[in-house]
Design a protein around this motif. Structure first.
Motif, mmCIF file in Angstrom:
data_model
loop_
_atom_site.group_PDB
_atom_site.id
_atom_site.type_symbol
_atom_site.label_atom_id
_atom_site.label_comp_id
_atom_site.label_asym_id
_atom_site.label_seq_id
_atom_site.Cartn_x
_atom_site.Cartn_y
_atom_site.Cartn_z
ATOM 1 N N GLN A 161 0.808 -1.221 0.000
ATOM 2 C CA GLN A 161 0.000 0.000 0.000
ATOM 3 C C GLN A 161 0.843 1.273 0.000
ATOM 4 N N ARG A 162 2.149 1.150 -0.051
ATOM 5 C CA ARG A 162 3.039 2.316 0.002
ATOM 6 C C ARG A 162 2.688 3.399 -1.014
ATOM 7 N N PRO A 163 2.342 3.046 -2.267
ATOM 8 C CA PRO A 163 1.985 4.110 -3.220
ATOM 9 C C PRO A 163 0.741 4.903 -2.811
ATOM 10 N N CYS A 164 -0.029 4.397 -1.874
ATOM 11 C CA CYS A 164 -1.284 5.027 -1.460
ATOM 12 C C CYS A 164 -1.149 5.873 -0.197
ATOM 13 N N LEU A 165 -0.019 5.797 0.481
ATOM 14 C CA LEU A 165 0.111 6.411 1.802
ATOM 15 C C LEU A 165 -0.111 7.920 1.788
ATOM 16 N N CYS A 166 0.354 8.616 0.758
ATOM 17 C CA CYS A 166 0.134 10.068 0.711
ATOM 18 C C CYS A 166 -1.353 10.387 0.574
ATOM 19 N N GLN A 167 -2.038 9.561 -0.184
ATOM 20 C CA GLN A 167 -3.497 9.722 -0.317
ATOM 21 C C GLN A 167 -4.163 9.540 1.048
ATOM 22 N N TYR A 168 -3.732 8.542 1.791
ATOM 23 C CA TYR A 168 -4.295 8.300 3.120
ATOM 24 C C TYR A 168 -3.974 9.459 4.071
ATOM 25 N N MET A 169 -2.784 10.029 3.936
ATOM 26 C CA MET A 169 -2.381 11.135 4.816
ATOM 27 C C MET A 169 -3.236 12.381 4.590
ATOM 28 N N ARG A 170 -3.780 12.525 3.395
ATOM 29 C CA ARG A 170 -4.635 13.679 3.099
ATOM 30 C C ARG A 170 -6.078 13.461 3.551
ATOM 31 N N ASN A 171 -6.411 12.250 3.934
ATOM 32 C CA ASN A 171 -7.764 11.928 4.390
ATOM 33 C C ASN A 171 -7.867 12.262 5.879
ATOM 34 N N PRO A 172 -8.742 13.229 6.224
ATOM 35 C CA PRO A 172 -8.850 13.641 7.634
ATOM 36 C C PRO A 172 -9.199 12.489 8.587
ATOM 37 N N ASN A 173 -9.903 11.482 8.092
ATOM 38 C CA ASN A 173 -10.282 10.359 8.952
ATOM 39 C C ASN A 173 -9.122 9.391 9.201
ATOM 40 N N LEU A 174 -8.134 9.412 8.328
ATOM 41 C CA LEU A 174 -7.023 8.470 8.449
ATOM 42 C C LEU A 174 -5.734 9.099 8.937
ATOM 43 N N GLN A 175 -5.590 10.405 8.749
ATOM 44 C CA GLN A 175 -4.294 11.022 9.010
ATOM 45 C C GLN A 175 -3.851 10.931 10.456
ATOM 46 N N LYS A 176 -4.768 10.850 11.401
ATOM 47 C CA LYS A 176 -4.320 10.736 12.798
ATOM 48 C C LYS A 176 -3.611 9.407 13.054
ATOM 49 N N PHE A 177 -3.932 8.392 12.249
ATOM 50 C CA PHE A 177 -3.245 7.108 12.387
ATOM 51 C C PHE A 177 -1.969 7.087 11.549
ATOM 52 N N ILE A 178 -2.071 7.567 10.312
ATOM 53 C CA ILE A 178 -0.943 7.515 9.380
ATOM 54 C C ILE A 178 0.189 8.448 9.819
ATOM 55 N N LYS A 179 -0.163 9.578 10.424
ATOM 56 C CA LYS A 179 0.856 10.544 10.858
ATOM 57 C C LYS A 179 1.290 10.336 12.307
ATOM 58 N N SER A 180 0.822 9.283 12.939
ATOM 59 C CA SER A 180 1.120 9.060 14.356
ATOM 60 C C SER A 180 2.543 8.540 14.557
#
Length: 94
Positions: A58-77
Motif C-alpha cells: 500500500q506504500r503508493p497510497c500512503l500520501c493519499q491516506y495522509m490527506r484523508n482527515p479520517n485516516l491522518q491521525k493514524f498515518i501521521k502518528s
C-alpha cells in the motif's frame, strides 16, 4: 524479414509485455488492507510480517491516506512512523 524489422518486432512485443505487467501490478488503494498493522500502530507491539507486506503493498497510497482527515491521525502518528521504520519502509514525504 530483415534484421532491423525483426529487432523492431521483438522490441514492440517486449514493450507490450512490460506494459501488461505494469497494469497487472497496479495497487488498489484500500486503507483496510493496513488493518494487520492496527495493533502495532496503536501499541508498542512489533509489526507482523503480514503488516509489513501490506504496508509495502500500500506504500503508493500512503500520501493519499495522509490527506484523508479520517485516516491522518493514524498515518501521521508516532506509532505509524515506528511501524514503518520497523518494516524498513521509508516513511512517505508528501
Amino acid at each position: 524479414m530483415n534484421t532491423k524489422t525483426a529487432c523492431l518486432a521483438i522490441l514492440a512485443l517486449a514493450t507490450l509485455v512490460l506494459a501488461q505487467v505494469e497494469v497487472s501490478t497496479a495497487v488498489t488503494c484500500n486503507p483496510l488492507q493496513l488493518s494487520p498493522c492496527a495493533a502495532a500502530i496503536t501499541s508498542s507491539g512489533k509489526p507482523s510480517g503480514t503488516c509489513c507486506a501490506k504496508l509495502k503493498e500500500q506504500r503508493p497510497c500512503l500520501c493519499q491516506y495522509m490527506r484523508n482527515p479520517n485516516l491522518q491521525k493514524f498515518i501521521k502518528s508516532p506509532g505509524a512512523k515506528r511501524v514503518s521504520s520497523a518494516c524498513r519502509i521509508p516513511y512517505p514525504k508528501c
